[in-house]
Write a protein that holds these residues in place. Sequence first.
Motif, PDB file in Angstrom:
ATOM      1  N   MET A 140     128.211 138.297  86.242  1.00  0.00           N
ATOM      2  CA  MET A 140     126.976 138.726  85.576  1.00  0.00           C
ATOM      3  C   MET A 140     126.964 140.241  85.402  1.00  0.00           C
ATOM      4  O   MET A 140     126.488 140.746  84.379  1.00  0.00           O
ATOM      5  CB  MET A 140     125.762 138.257  86.380  1.00  0.00           C
ATOM      6  N   ALA A 141     127.484 140.976  86.381  1.00  0.00           N
ATOM      7  CA  ALA A 141     127.503 142.440  86.266  1.00  0.00           C
ATOM      8  C   ALA A 141     128.396 142.889  85.123  1.00  0.00           C
ATOM      9  O   ALA A 141     128.069 143.835  84.391  1.00  0.00           O
ATOM     10  CB  ALA A 141     127.971 143.055  87.587  1.00  0.00           C
ATOM     11  N   VAL A 142     129.528 142.213  84.939  1.00  0.00           N
ATOM     12  CA  VAL A 142     130.437 142.580  83.855  1.00  0.00           C
ATOM     13  C   VAL A 142     129.824 142.270  82.495  1.00  0.00           C
ATOM     14  O   VAL A 142     129.869 143.088  81.566  1.00  0.00           O
ATOM     15  CB  VAL A 142     131.785 141.849  84.022  1.00  0.00           C
ATOM     16  N   LEU A 143     129.222 141.089  82.358  1.00  0.00           N
ATOM     17  CA  LEU A 143     128.731 140.642  81.060  1.00  0.00           C
ATOM     18  C   LEU A 143     127.393 141.240  80.675  1.00  0.00           C
ATOM     19  O   LEU A 143     126.968 141.090  79.526  1.00  0.00           O
ATOM     20  CB  LEU A 143     128.635 139.109  81.051  1.00  0.00           C
ATOM     21  N   THR A 144     126.729 141.908  81.577  1.00  0.00           N
ATOM     22  CA  THR A 144     125.481 142.593  81.222  1.00  0.00           C
ATOM     23  C   THR A 144     125.687 144.093  81.075  1.00  0.00           C
ATOM     24  O   THR A 144     124.722 144.849  81.058  1.00  0.00           O
ATOM     25  CB  THR A 144     124.393 142.329  82.275  1.00  0.00           C
ATOM     26  N   ALA A 145     126.962 144.507  80.957  1.00  0.00           N
ATOM     27  CA  ALA A 145     127.291 145.927  80.750  1.00  0.00           C
ATOM     28  C   ALA A 145     126.680 146.768  81.850  1.00  0.00           C
ATOM     29  O   ALA A 145     126.930 146.558  83.019  1.00  0.00           O
ATOM     30  CB  ALA A 145     126.853 146.380  79.368  1.00  0.00           C
ATOM     31  N   ASN A 146     125.800 147.710  81.496  1.00  0.00           N
ATOM     32  CA  ASN A 146     125.287 148.658  82.485  1.00  0.00           C
ATOM     33  C   ASN A 146     123.781 148.583  82.595  1.00  0.00           C
ATOM     34  O   ASN A 146     123.109 149.597  82.781  1.00  0.00           O
ATOM     35  CB  ASN A 146     125.719 150.080  82.111  1.00  0.00           C
ATOM     36  N   THR A 147     123.225 147.386  82.479  1.00  0.00           N
ATOM     37  CA  THR A 147     121.772 147.217  82.550  1.00  0.00           C
ATOM     38  C   THR A 147     121.410 146.411  83.797  1.00  0.00           C
ATOM     39  O   THR A 147     122.244 145.676  84.328  1.00  0.00           O
ATOM     40  CB  THR A 147     121.245 146.474  81.309  1.00  0.00           C
ATOM     41  N   PRO A 148     120.178 146.533  84.289  1.00  0.00           N
ATOM     42  CA  PRO A 148     119.758 145.722  85.437  1.00  0.00           C
ATOM     43  C   PRO A 148     119.878 144.227  85.127  1.00  0.00           C
ATOM     44  O   PRO A 148     119.632 143.790  84.001  1.00  0.00           O
ATOM     45  CB  PRO A 148     118.296 146.140  85.647  1.00  0.00           C
ATOM     46  N   ILE A 149     120.255 143.454  86.119  1.00  0.00           N
ATOM     47  CA  ILE A 149     120.466 142.010  85.946  1.00  0.00           C
ATOM     48  C   ILE A 149     119.148 141.304  86.211  1.00  0.00           C
ATOM     49  O   ILE A 149     118.718 141.171  87.361  1.00  0.00           O
ATOM     50  CB  ILE A 149     121.566 141.509  86.899  1.00  0.00           C
ATOM     51  N   GLY A 150     118.486 140.873  85.151  1.00  0.00           N
ATOM     52  CA  GLY A 150     117.188 140.232  85.272  1.00  0.00           C
ATOM     53  C   GLY A 150     117.268 138.722  85.161  1.00  0.00           C
ATOM     54  O   GLY A 150     118.346 138.125  85.048  1.00  0.00           O
ATOM     55  N   ALA A 151     116.101 138.076  85.164  1.00  0.00           N
ATOM     56  CA  ALA A 151     116.041 136.613  85.111  1.00  0.00           C
ATOM     57  C   ALA A 151     116.581 136.085  83.794  1.00  0.00           C
ATOM     58  O   ALA A 151     117.186 135.010  83.747  1.00  0.00           O
ATOM     59  CB  ALA A 151     114.601 136.149  85.320  1.00  0.00           C
ATOM     60  N   SER A 152     116.380 136.816  82.704  1.00  0.00           N
ATOM     61  CA  SER A 152     116.912 136.356  81.416  1.00  0.00           C
ATOM     62  C   SER A 152     118.431 136.361  81.424  1.00  0.00           C
ATOM     63  O   SER A 152     119.069 135.472  80.856  1.00  0.00           O
ATOM     64  CB  SER A 152     116.384 137.251  80.289  1.00  0.00           C
ATOM     65  N   ASP A 153     119.035 137.359  82.058  1.00  0.00           N
ATOM     66  CA  ASP A 153     120.489 137.388  82.169  1.00  0.00           C
ATOM     67  C   ASP A 153     120.992 136.233  83.043  1.00  0.00           C
ATOM     68  O   ASP A 153     122.006 135.610  82.742  1.00  0.00           O
ATOM     69  CB  ASP A 153     120.948 138.718  82.768  1.00  0.00           C
ATOM     70  N   ILE A 154     120.291 135.963  84.136  1.00  0.00           N
ATOM     71  CA  ILE A 154     120.677 134.853  85.007  1.00  0.00           C
ATOM     72  C   ILE A 154     120.565 133.534  84.258  1.00  0.00           C
ATOM     73  O   ILE A 154     121.431 132.661  84.367  1.00  0.00           O
ATOM     74  CB  ILE A 154     119.802 134.842  86.273  1.00  0.00           C
ATOM     75  N   SER A 155     119.508 133.369  83.460  1.00  0.00           N
ATOM     76  CA  SER A 155     119.323 132.138  82.701  1.00  0.00           C
ATOM     77  C   SER A 155     120.439 131.935  81.695  1.00  0.00           C
ATOM     78  O   SER A 155     120.872 130.805  81.450  1.00  0.00           O
ATOM     79  CB  SER A 155     117.962 132.174  81.989  1.00  0.00           C
ATOM     80  N   LEU A 156     120.936 133.012  81.110  1.00  0.00           N
ATOM     81  CA  LEU A 156     121.988 132.913  80.109  1.00  0.00           C
ATOM     82  C   LEU A 156     123.368 132.731  80.734  1.00  0.00           C
ATOM     83  O   LEU A 156     124.171 131.910  80.271  1.00  0.00           O
ATOM     84  CB  LEU A 156     121.989 134.173  79.233  1.00  0.00           C
ATOM     85  N   LEU A 157     123.656 133.478  81.801  1.00  0.00           N
ATOM     86  CA  LEU A 157     125.008 133.527  82.340  1.00  0.00           C
ATOM     87  C   LEU A 157     125.222 132.622  83.545  1.00  0.00           C
ATOM     88  O   LEU A 157     126.334 132.136  83.752  1.00  0.00           O
ATOM     89  CB  LEU A 157     125.346 134.974  82.725  1.00  0.00           C
TER      90      LEU A 157
END
Length: 566
Positions: free
Chosen positions: A336-353
């Motif tokens: 998740m850290a790699v695929l979200t580049a340099n932004t905070p990892i939020g719930a939307s990122d978790i839902s997607l990845l």
Amino acid sequence: MIRTEAADSEPSRAPHRSVVPYLSELAEIRRLLERSACRHWWEVASLELFGQQPLLVGGAVGRSAPHMQRSVVLALEFSRRQLGALRLQLLPHPVMGPGYESALTELAFQCAGTVQRLASQRWVVQAQLGAPCLIGSSPAMLALDRHIEESCVDTRPVALLGTSGNEALQTAVAIHHAGGGAGQAFVTVDCATTLESPWRWVDRARGGTLFLCNTDSGTRADQEHLWLQLEQAIGPATQMDGNRACRLVIALKAQHLPDPNSSPIPHGAWSRCAWKVIPLPPLSQHPEDIPVLVRAVLDYHGHSAEHRMTDALQHWCTNYTWPGNASQLEWTVARMAVLTANTPIGASDISLLSPRLLGDAGTAYTLAEPQAPRYENHDTAPLPDSLTTVLERPVEHWVRCVLEHDTQAFAHLHAGLARALQYLCRQFHESISAEQLADQAHVSVSHLRFLFRDSLGLPFKLFLQHVRIAHAKRLLLASPQRRITDVALSVGFSDFSHFQKCFRLITGQTPGDLRRAWALQGSRPASRDTSDRPELQVRKQRDFVAQLTLNSAFHSDCHASTGGDG
């Protein structure tokens, strides 16, 4: 040992320096003190480790006094070795129960075990054995510290139950490190894949520690043969507490033994050997340590936990069961850290990845949290393509971009992966190792392999084979008279049989079949080969299969008309 003395000065407030910032004793000792039974007795605590400046931990009651009447000094000792001291400045009139001495003694051991465990985790990081996973101050971790200390003063072989992953490896490292073996050999062997003999293992681990994982894989006959060879190499199994070549630690996947008094190895003399059995707690049994682990994983892989960690990431990671334990947590968070580049990892990122972390609540959290931009470039305008579009592109697309030097298409990818692909554009026909490519990409080898696997869908070696075979297809069709061996050498294959095998696996046919099929179709390739474009793949494969069917029928008719004489 507990010593009480008058306090005539405050402890030093000099900063504590740690080789690995996310493995500092500061946070761990503070958590221990806040949870201890004597948290209401002291006001200021100072951790004084040998060879380091005193570390001011803080106060439990949130206030400071200019002068305290007395302080308690707790000696930190682990495996009969002095590590330092913990100094507690007491309140003027602390209310101590009758068992305060035993409480202080237990606190001293917990602090010593934590300090020693963190020291072994630094050794793990420096030896590049993976992200640290024995972090935290939960009861499960403190109980593991007790087992580690007992193993250090016990000469019996050790059996770790519950997992053969990172927890087992790092527990073996902790036993090796705490037992004074930091300067000795530590050898890890995967019994399911190794081709070396046990004699070779023992010779490499002589004087140190031999750690075996997956010893319970294979047939019973294979396991019996393994343990018979190991007994011959390491010495009599029933005399492991005497003169031995090395310390033996094994990892078993079984959660517990059928009989507490039974041996973990039921083969030969090893079944009569006295083992030290340590059950490793699964991550689900100490979820209070998960936030610390997530921060350590982010920092270990080069992502700032201070910037990337969010309440949503902490909440959902803590509430997930993690059947794969620390290895699964590391892979999921790093991905998740790699695929979200340099932004905070939020719930939307978790839902997607990683939607499995959210379970049934994923939709609600995704709708409640606004979407944040995933790929930021402060020097240019926002990228038009979304992350989903990038990840859904087939392997053929990236292969074609490499062959045609379309470096602009790499702007959507991780910066390290983009640098690696740009290097492949120029050097794919040369001999390239993962280490060389990682140097060009300015990332570690393990991180580079993760980027290829996660972003492009293929391991690095397999992706390189796709690029070379795609270029070989172009050369074969563009120059029908050119020798196939020359084509194989020109695209980077030094072994013709290996080239044939890879070509068949990737294209479904041999190089000769490809040329004959194109010749039968009466076509010639264009200067810009489009045979690997996704939109033409299905049609060309269907046409090719139809052509092979007609050829087979034609040869069968000829064979019948000639009576089988050719």
